[in-house]
Design a protein around this motif. Structure first.
Motif, PDB file in Angstrom:
ATOM      1  N   VAL A 175       2.517  19.099 -18.041  1.00  0.00           N
ATOM      2  CA  VAL A 175       3.921  19.126 -18.335  1.00  0.00           C
ATOM      3  C   VAL A 175       4.724  18.326 -17.918  1.00  0.00           C
ATOM      4  N   PRO A 176       4.502  16.845 -18.202  1.00  0.00           N
ATOM      5  CA  PRO A 176       5.372  15.781 -17.852  1.00  0.00           C
ATOM      6  C   PRO A 176       6.766  16.083 -17.818  1.00  0.00           C
ATOM      7  N   GLU A 177       7.412  16.830 -18.606  1.00  0.00           N
ATOM      8  CA  GLU A 177       8.897  16.888 -18.369  1.00  0.00           C
ATOM      9  C   GLU A 177       9.222  17.869 -17.415  1.00  0.00           C
ATOM     10  N   LYS A 178       8.405  18.755 -16.769  1.00  0.00           N
ATOM     11  CA  LYS A 178       8.516  19.284 -15.430  1.00  0.00           C
ATOM     12  C   LYS A 178       8.185  18.467 -14.572  1.00  0.00           C
ATOM     13  N   SER A 179       9.251  17.894 -13.976  1.00  0.00           N
ATOM     14  CA  SER A 179       8.701  16.740 -12.736  1.00  0.00           C
ATOM     15  C   SER A 179       9.982  16.497 -11.758  1.00  0.00           C
ATOM     16  N   LYS A 180       9.459  16.264 -10.726  1.00  0.00           N
ATOM     17  CA  LYS A 180      10.627  15.582  -9.642  1.00  0.00           C
ATOM     18  C   LYS A 180      10.445  14.216  -9.265  1.00  0.00           C
ATOM     19  N   SER A 181      11.400  13.570  -9.110  1.00  0.00           N
ATOM     20  CA  SER A 181      11.247  12.295  -8.533  1.00  0.00           C
ATOM     21  C   SER A 181      11.078  12.176  -7.077  1.00  0.00           C
ATOM     22  N   PHE A 182      10.876  11.155  -6.665  1.00  0.00           N
ATOM     23  CA  PHE A 182      10.406  10.888  -4.986  1.00  0.00           C
ATOM     24  C   PHE A 182      11.878  11.027  -4.302  1.00  0.00           C
ATOM     25  N   PHE A 183      12.966  10.660  -5.230  1.00  0.00           N
ATOM     26  CA  PHE A 183      14.438  10.763  -4.616  1.00  0.00           C
ATOM     27  C   PHE A 183      14.755  12.330  -4.604  1.00  0.00           C
ATOM     28  N   ASP A 184      14.300  13.057  -5.655  1.00  0.00           N
ATOM     29  CA  ASP A 184      14.794  14.429  -5.643  1.00  0.00           C
ATOM     30  C   ASP A 184      14.016  15.077  -4.610  1.00  0.00           C
ATOM     31  N   ILE A 185      12.860  14.794  -4.259  1.00  0.00           N
ATOM     32  CA  ILE A 185      11.981  15.466  -3.418  1.00  0.00           C
ATOM     33  C   ILE A 185      12.714  15.136  -1.795  1.00  0.00           C
ATOM     34  N   ALA A 186      12.930  13.691  -1.464  1.00  0.00           N
ATOM     35  CA  ALA A 186      13.416  13.601  -0.312  1.00  0.00           C
ATOM     36  C   ALA A 186      14.795  14.020  -0.003  1.00  0.00           C
ATOM     37  N   LEU A 187      15.515  14.158  -1.095  1.00  0.00           N
ATOM     38  CA  LEU A 187      16.912  14.716  -0.875  1.00  0.00           C
ATOM     39  C   LEU A 187      16.691  16.191  -0.768  1.00  0.00           C
ATOM     40  N   MET A 188      16.088  16.839  -1.489  1.00  0.00           N
ATOM     41  CA  MET A 188      15.710  18.293  -1.192  1.00  0.00           C
ATOM     42  C   MET A 188      15.139  18.667   0.310  1.00  0.00           C
ATOM     43  N   ALA A 189      14.333  17.833   0.722  1.00  0.00           N
ATOM     44  CA  ALA A 189      13.653  17.857   2.023  1.00  0.00           C
ATOM     45  C   ALA A 189      14.776  17.738   3.065  1.00  0.00           C
ATOM     46  N   HIS A 190      15.706  17.022   2.830  1.00  0.00           N
ATOM     47  CA  HIS A 190      16.782  16.860   4.018  1.00  0.00           C
ATOM     48  C   HIS A 190      17.740  18.094   3.808  1.00  0.00           C
ATOM     49  N   VAL A 193       0.880  -1.282   0.151  1.00  0.00           N
ATOM     50  CA  VAL A 193       0.038   0.007   0.113  1.00  0.00           C
ATOM     51  C   VAL A 193       0.933   1.256   0.171  1.00  0.00           C
ATOM     52  N   VAL A 194       1.882   1.298   0.984  1.00  0.00           N
ATOM     53  CA  VAL A 194       2.695   2.375   0.932  1.00  0.00           C
ATOM     54  C   VAL A 194       3.442   2.534  -0.576  1.00  0.00           C
ATOM     55  N   ALA A 195       4.053   1.759  -1.094  1.00  0.00           N
ATOM     56  CA  ALA A 195       4.635   1.644  -2.359  1.00  0.00           C
ATOM     57  C   ALA A 195       3.621   2.038  -3.470  1.00  0.00           C
ATOM     58  N   ASP A 196       2.325   1.827  -3.563  1.00  0.00           N
ATOM     59  CA  ASP A 196       1.479   2.391  -4.199  1.00  0.00           C
ATOM     60  C   ASP A 196       1.240   4.020  -3.844  1.00  0.00           C
ATOM     61  N   GLU A 197       1.080   4.245  -2.813  1.00  0.00           N
ATOM     62  CA  GLU A 197       0.688   5.848  -2.205  1.00  0.00           C
ATOM     63  C   GLU A 197       1.844   6.626  -2.726  1.00  0.00           C
ATOM     64  N   LEU A 198       2.923   6.200  -2.335  1.00  0.00           N
ATOM     65  CA  LEU A 198       4.030   7.170  -2.796  1.00  0.00           C
ATOM     66  C   LEU A 198       4.871   6.748  -4.066  1.00  0.00           C
ATOM     67  N   GLN A 199       4.317   5.936  -4.991  1.00  0.00           N
ATOM     68  CA  GLN A 199       4.782   5.498  -6.185  1.00  0.00           C
ATOM     69  C   GLN A 199       6.194   5.111  -6.153  1.00  0.00           C
ATOM     70  N   VAL A 211       0.806  17.272  -9.811  1.00  0.00           N
ATOM     71  CA  VAL A 211       0.011  15.908  -9.712  1.00  0.00           C
ATOM     72  C   VAL A 211       1.143  14.815  -9.451  1.00  0.00           C
ATOM     73  N   HIS A 212       0.767  13.764  -8.888  1.00  0.00           N
ATOM     74  CA  HIS A 212       1.659  12.873  -8.526  1.00  0.00           C
ATOM     75  C   HIS A 212       1.260  11.538  -9.414  1.00  0.00           C
ATOM     76  N   GLU A 213       2.242  11.346 -10.585  1.00  0.00           N
ATOM     77  CA  GLU A 213       1.599  10.392 -11.494  1.00  0.00           C
ATOM     78  C   GLU A 213       3.174   9.784 -12.038  1.00  0.00           C
ATOM     79  N   ASP A 214       2.841   8.439 -12.381  1.00  0.00           N
ATOM     80  CA  ASP A 214       4.058   7.641 -13.014  1.00  0.00           C
ATOM     81  C   ASP A 214       5.410   7.731 -12.284  1.00  0.00           C
ATOM     82  N   GLY A 215       5.101   7.840 -10.641  1.00  0.00           N
ATOM     83  CA  GLY A 215       6.184   8.004  -9.805  1.00  0.00           C
ATOM     84  C   GLY A 215       6.939   9.283  -9.617  1.00  0.00           C
ATOM     85  N   LYS A 216       6.108  10.249 -10.176  1.00  0.00           N
ATOM     86  CA  LYS A 216       6.810  11.608 -10.086  1.00  0.00           C
ATOM     87  C   LYS A 216       5.969  12.651  -9.746  1.00  0.00           C
TER      88      LYS A 216
END
Lengths: 148, 167, 262, 788
Positions: free
Chosen positions: D592-607, D513-519, D581-586
């Motif tokens: 504008v799908p080319e304007k996106s951040k991955s979960f990794f990008d977000i996590a890193l910047m949050a830290h 479930v968590v993997a789905d929610e966070l893609q 929007v949270h789609e395709d793991g991004k």
């Protein structure tokens, strides 16, 4: 569970009754007795070693004789304990003259407690029978001895 | 002081010597002297099968054997069956078929099943159920354990065929 | 869970085992251990010494001499299960579970003489003979002489069971067991053997305080449905099965065994 | 599209450790300088302790201490309290070690601590206790009889409580005009839970910080921390850490606060060394809380159209010698409220008397109250069908609550939020070929072949529970659940849950479930449970609450992560949060799908927070406390087929079909596994398991030689189907499935046995259907047989 049985002893009731009240006789007849001493009127302290199949244990306890009717009947209260459990019983012995001897009818309700209760229930009937057979066969020998 | 006896046995291919008291059960020896805690104790009357290991190739209940009796023996425990990346077919079968839940009986189940498959590579469902008479599971209802053993029998047969084709 | 302390001696031979036994009457012979070890763990028995005879080569194996099969006392249930020994291979398959069969021995089981064990019925029906060894020599007793009562056999202190002799062939044999669902011991297990001379022997285990011949079946036993073979008053009862029910099961198991043996 | 895990039969992530022997159960843990405890237990069911002579035990080399009840009382250790109160409840003092008197076989009278387990066991056998035996009572109805031995002085007549629910007068009124009434008297026999892992506890006191750690086989470590800390031992909660590592099955029996946990903690401080205790199976039989044990009289009535009118139930619930943690709740709020089932009753009344006896305490065992209720209800429904001469399934169908009648208020407090009972029944009937099998059954009877078909169209209430509701009913605990989702700088996710997994597969299903929610990939998620030092507060796992309550909390905490991630993404992508929007793991700008951040990008910047919204806290973690609005109400139809050997009375289960509705299925492997195990336990009650106490309170089925555990050859491969009716009030729509199999199968198999015996005129027998019982019932119908 009520257990019962009867055994024929080639001796008259008066003699059988006397034998059953003689500490020396009892200490020779009760299976596995290590010691049996009189401890007040009709009351004995005893140590017995019970060996049934692989099970073997020393039990300390007391035997009290109550409701004695001379040459006819008596009630036995038996309480034994060991580290593996407790065996109590309330039993009756009834002496019935028959031909040239006495039929002893015994009945008792054994109570097992502790470990021996949780693993020994299936065997209690058989064990009681074996012990009774042993006891009365020895009592018969004692009866012969007294007579001879 | 209590008697101690030198015991040398080979467990999962490793030979070692220890000096247990004679009363040390094989299962306690494996768990405490050798740290092989995959073998479990679930009862004290030799019914549940959680403690099953192989001694000289045969499944036995290690709670009903003293360590001293295993002098010179070859012992295999669940830890010796396989590891991630190189699992035994039964370990894979239990994983794929969800043949375990809490996992406590699982090592014993796998060791017993291995004994079965060693002499009956293609058991029927009822043969599997009969062979697992000495192993209790409270979680799975045995449904997926049966499937796990069938799965392993199938994959072992396939790899045996593949090997025969290679030879 | 630990047993009480004991000293351990691995016997080097039967005579060594007998010498050890003679020197310590409290010692117990250790065979497959499946009755003794659980009893010791529950501390219902605490022998001061164990003499391990389980792996003595002279006590293992099955061989045929003439019309007799000789089974070493330390032959495991599993070895018998996968053997061609009449009836005993069938009986062995129903004992305990595979791990018990891999370790438990026929000699240990017979010497123990549990009232619910499987072999005794078969041994009686097969008219097997039991070879007993002591430091003063060997003797052979019949199955009828061997089983004397609950956990009681012809084995005297200082003696050990070394061999079981059974006929190499019989005309027919079957063992039918109603197993206790928990322990898998026999609540009633009936063995029927039709011997080569055409004689029929039958025995039951589990129902009474020891295994016994089914004399009524043997003398009259040609009809297929058995009825009233044993009296409930001669049987045991417990919270799982009363003596009356056991008497009924003896009839049912005997009928099934008879049908297969004939 | 990213891979969706919800609904997939993902192989369990916990299995690699278990199949290689690398599981970490409490007894596997070894601490430096560890000592071992062995308990001295009462062989008597009821006795006064005159004196204890520990001198021989203390003289044994290697013995470190012998503790008695007086030692604990002197140290200010309180008795173990129940965790659920009822009005006028008589609470007996349950000491970890009894100081004065014992009230069941297995009650602890002393504890030995020694250098090795072997020595501890040797010494325990040497502790000489002088007891004065008192008369004992083992059966609930016997305990209530005039002149029965008194278990506790404070509970006259051995009554712990009297409780009722429903409208007695309304029931009487329905009976007064009923077309037909039936009565069944039944015993729901006592069961021993028998998780294969025996209980084990290891205490480690550290003088440096005056801190305690307890490793223990528990389904709910936080409950132990509260009980041990605040109520029993007076240890400040922040100085007490409870760890329940891998636990080898619970089934309820590892919910409760047990004496041994108190003893090892006390001893560890006293000796300043770790102390371990692990139960032998013999000890488990006399010390693990047991289950069921009801004696019930039930009556029901119908009108001329065979519509059910009223149900009247009177039950004596044997609670054993002490009130264990949830004992008062099980035969009351988890029982009486379940009497409605899936049917439309005009009135129901249920009265329960809880009694003390000289037996082991009785508490929740898989299903907890609900299997007892379902057994009563489904047995009497089948009995009524028999009396009316109608098919038991069609009789039920006629009385089902209809899909358009939800929410449905029952006469016994519960309000069902959803349900659709007929499709499950139709599916089960089709899977079994019910009509065809009935024809075969009739044919077989002519040839002496007796099969029986039994049904249970059960409903359960689980997902415990709205805190305010249970609080008003007597719970001394909240029943929400918490979750903490913690994202590391590299985008790996730790999910901390107050639920506990002891076989249920949370590490897999929750991660799906968590993997789905966070893609994100499943392997980037790990589920952490069972350690009070790592987790927010939680209430553990029981009452099939992990998915509907625990996982709902996780889902909501995950939503918070996504909300924050969107804010970070919006900042980085220089867009409005509303456009992310949270789609395709991004996290991407809508359209504008080319304007996106991955979960990794977000996590890193949050830290790193190098380029970060000024009004946002750094870091990426979220906690959520979820308190459900209602129970969830799984339901289904189970059909059992048994065959009777009329010669011996032996009964064999030959087919089992079940269709369950637990809402959307996260992982079918796990859901079906839960059903398999549950059905086996229910089968065990119907056919095999029996806890036999003799009149003196001695447990004569205290080992696996006497207590029949279900084995592989007692079971068949089950035939399983599902319908899906989502719960309307939790975010995933999920309902519990952990107990459903047990709740339903006992009744279904019982009904099958009685159905099989119908040609012999048998209308009711009590479980377990042991061969002799069945043989006697058959024999009784054939009076000639004995004399033939």
């Amino acid at each position: 569970m009520l257990l019962e049985g009867s055994h024929f002893i080639h001796s008259p009731p008066s003699r059988v009754f006397a034998l059953l009240n003689d500490p020396d006789v009892l200490s020779r007849c009760v299976p596995g007795v290590k010691s049996l001493v009189l401890d007040g009127t009709d009351s004995y302290k005893a140590q017995v070693e019970v060996a049934i199949g692989p099970v073997k244990g020393k039990f300390d306890g007391k035997i009290a004789i109550t409701e004695k009717v001379q040459d006819q009947s008596m009630t036995l209260k038996v309480e034994f304990k060991s580290p593996v459990g407790i065996a109590n019983a309330l039993g009756t012995l009834k002496l019935e003259p028959e031909n040239d001897g006495t039929t002893v009818h015994w009945a008792g309700e054994p109570q097992l407690m502790g470990m021996i209760a949780s693993v020994g229930a299936r065997l209690i009937g058989g064990v009681a029978k074996v012990q009774a057979d042993l006891f009365f066969s020895k009592l018969e020998l004692e009866a012969q001895k007294v007579e001879s | 002081m209590a008697q101690v006896v030198a015991v040398t046995m080979t467990v999962n291919g490793v030979k070692s010597t220890h000096h247990p008291e004679p009363r040390t059960l094989l299962v306690h020896y494996l768990r405490e002297k050798l740290g092989l805690t995959g073998t479990h104790v679930g009862c004290d009357t030799s019914q549940c099968g959680s403690c099953t290991v192989h001694v000289d190739g045969m499944a036995i209940k290690s709670c009903t054997m003293f360590a001293v009796q295993a002098e010179g023996a070859n012992v295999t425990t669940i830890e010796g069956m396989g590891e991630i990346g190189h699992l035994h077919a039964l370990q894979t079968g239990f994983w794929e078929e969800h043949g375990l839940q809490c996992g406590f009986c699982t090592p014993g189940m796998i060791m017993s099943s291995a004994d079965l498959l060693s002499h009956n590579p293609n058991p029927s469902e009822s043969e599997i159920r009969h062979a697992l008479e000495g192993n209790f599971c409270r979680c799975t209802g045995y449904h997926n354990i049966v499937k796990a053993v069938q799965n392993a029998a199938h994959s072992m047969a396939q790899s045996a065929m593949a090997q025969a084709a290679d030879d | 869970m630990y047993t009480s302390e004991f000293t351990y001696h691995k016997a080097s031979s039967v005579s060594d085992a007998l010498a050890q036994l003679a020197s310590n009457p409290d010692a117990k012979l250790l065979a497959g251990g499946h009755s003794l070890i659980p009893t010791m763990k529950l501390r219902l028995a605490s022998p001061s010494a164990l003499i391990d005879v389980s792996s003595l080569p002279e006590l293992r194996g099955i061989r045929t001499e003439g019309d007799t099969i000789i089974i070493g006392a330390m032959t495991t249930h599993r070895e018998l299960e996968f053997s061609k020994v009449p009836l005993l291979s069938e009986v062995a398959r129903l004992i305990g579970d595979p791990m018990v069969r891999n370790k438990g021995t026929i000699g240990g089981a017979l010497a123990h003489a549990d009232p619910s064990a499987d072999y005794p019925a078969a041994i009686l029906a097969l008219n097997a003979k039991i070879k007993i060894q002591s430091s003063s020599g060997a003797r052979v007793v019949t199955a009828d002489e061997f089983f004397q009562g609950m956990f009681t056999t012809a084995l005297a202190p200082g003696e050990m069971l070394v061999e079981i002799h059974v006929p190499a062939s019989v005309k027919g044999a079957a063992y039918e067991k109603f197993a206790h669902p928990a322990s898998r011991y026999a609540v009633a297990g009936v063995a029927v053997v039709v011997h080569s001379d055409g004689s029929l022997r039958a025995a039951v285990t589990g129902a009474g305080d020891h295994a016994m011949r089914l004399t009524k079946l043997e003398s009259e036993g040609v009809s297929s449905a058995c009825k009233g073979l044993v009296s409930a008053s001669d049987l045991m009862g417990d919270h799982f099965a009363s003596a009356e029910y056991r008497a009924h099961l003896v009839d049912v198991m005997a009928s099934k065994a008879l049908a297969r043996a004939k | 599209m990213t891979e969706k895990f919800f609904g997939k039969a993902v192989k369990r992530v916990e299995d690699p450790r278990f199949i290689t022997g690398a599981g970490n159960y409490t007894d596997d843990i070894v601490l430096h300088n560890m000592t071992y405890a062995a308990m001295v237990r009462s062989p008597y069911a009821h006795a006064k302790i005159n004196s204890i002579d520990a001198s021989a035990a203390l003289a044994l080399p290697g013995v470190l201490a012998v503790l008695t009840g007086k030692d604990l009382v002197a140290a200010g250790i309180n008795p173990i309290p129940p965790g659920w109160l009822l009005p006028d409840l008589k609470i007996s003092a349950h000491h970890a070690i009894q100081p004065d008197k014992v009230t069941h076989v297995g009650n602890i009278v002393a504890a030995v601590i020694a250098e090795t387990r072997a020595i501890a066991e040797d010494a325990a056998a040497l502790v000489d206790v002088d007891y004065e035996m008192l008369p004992a009572v083992a059966l609930g109805s016997t305990a209530l009889a005039e002149g029965a031995p008194q278990v506790h002085e404070l509970a006259p007549g051995n009554v712990a409580f009297k409780w009722e629910i429903g409208d007695s007068a309304a029931v009487d009124a329905e009976f007064a005009h009923a077309f037909k009434t039936v009565e069944v008297k039944l015993r729901n026999q006592r069961l021993v839970p028998n998780a294969i892992e025996p209980r084990s506890s290891l205490a480690d006191y550290k003088r440096a910080g005056d801190e305690y750690t307890l490793y223990t086989t528990s389904q709910n470590p936080h409950i132990h921390r509260v009980m041990l800390g605040a109520f029993i031992m007076g240890i400040p909660e922040h100085k007490l850490r409870i760890v329940s590592p891998d636990v080898g099955g619970g089934f309820g029996s590892k919910i409760f606060q047990y004496p041994e946990e108190v003893i090892v903690l006390f001893a560890s401080k006293k000796l300043n060394r770790p102390v371990k205790w692990t139960a032998t199976r013999s000890e488990s039989f006399v010390s693990d809380a047991q289950g069921r044990d009801h004696e019930t009289v039930a009556e029901m009535c119908v009108d001329a159209d065979h519509k059910v009118l009223a149900l009247r139930v009177k039950t004596i619930a044997n609670l054993g010698a002490y009130l264990t943690t949830f004992a008062p709740a099980v035969p009351t709020y988890l029982y009486g409220t379940l009497m409605n089932g899936t049917y439309k009753w005009k009135a129901i009344h249920c009265h329960v008397t809880g009694t003390y006896t000289n037996t082991v305490g009785v508490d929740a065992y898989r299903g907890a109250g609900r299997p007892e209720a379902t057994y009563v209800l489904e047995r009497i429904m089948s009995r009524m069908a028999l009396e009316l001469g109608v098919d038991p399934l069609e009789f039920r169908r006629k009385n089902f609550i209809q899909p358009d009648e939800f929410p449905y208020q029952t006469p016994v407090a519960l309000q069902y939020d959803s349900g659709n009972y007929e499709p499950a029944m139709d599916k089960a009937m089709a899977m079994l070929d019910y009509a065809g099998l009935r024809a075969k059954q009739a044919e077989g009877r002519k040839n002496g072949k007796y099969i029986g078909i039994g049904v249970s169209t059960y409903l359960e209430a689980c997902g415990l529970a709205p805190s305010a509701l249970v609080g008003s009913l007597g719970a001394q605990a909240g029943q929400w659940e918490s979750a903490l989702v913690r994202v590391s700088a590299t985008g790996k996710v730790e999910v901390l849950t107050g639920s506990h997994s002891h076989g249920q597969g949370h590490e897999t299903a929750f991660a799906q479930v968590v993997a789905d929610e966070l893609q994100i990939p499943m392997e980037d998620v790990s589920i952490v449970h069972g350690d009070t030092a790592r987790l927010p507060h939680g209430w553990g796992t029981y009452g099939s609450r992990s998915a509907p309550v625990g996982l709902s909390a996780i889902k909501m905490a995950s939503d918070k992560i996504n909300d924050k991630a969107k804010k970070i993404a919006a900042h980085l992508l220089e867009a409005s949060v509303d456009d992310i929007v949270h789609e395709d793991g991004k996290y991407q700008v809508k359209g504008v799908p080319e304007k996106s951040k991955s979960f990794f990008d977000i996590a890193l910047m949050a830290h790193l927070a190098h380029n970060y919204p000024a009004d946002l806290e750094p870091g990426l973690e979220a906690t959520h406390f979820y308190d459900p609005k209602n129970f969830v109400y799984p339901f289904g139809t189970h059909l059992a087929v048994v065959e009777v050997d009329a010669n011996t009375g032996h009964i064999q289960l030959i087919r089992y079909v079940c269709v369950d509705d637990c809402g959307p299925i996260i992982n079918p492997l796990i859901v079906e596994g839960q059903v398999h195990g549950g059905v086996a336990q229910g089968m065990g009650q119907a056919l095999l398991e029996n806890t036999v106490y003799d009149d003196n309170g001695q447990l004569t089925s205290g080992s696996y030689l006497e207590y029949t555990m279900p084995r592989a050859d007692n079971m068949v491969q089950l035939e399983i189907g599902h319908t899906v009716t989502p719960s309307p009030h939790n975010p995933l729509g999920v309902k519990g499935i952990g107990e459903a199999g047990t709740i339903s199968s006992t009744a279904a198999i019982a009904n099958a046995v009685i159905d099989a015996l119908e040609p012999f005129g048998v209308k009711h027998l009590d479980m377990p259907y042991t061969p002799e019982k069945v043989w006697r019932a058959i024999s009784a119908s054939l009076p000639q047989a004995a004399d033939d």
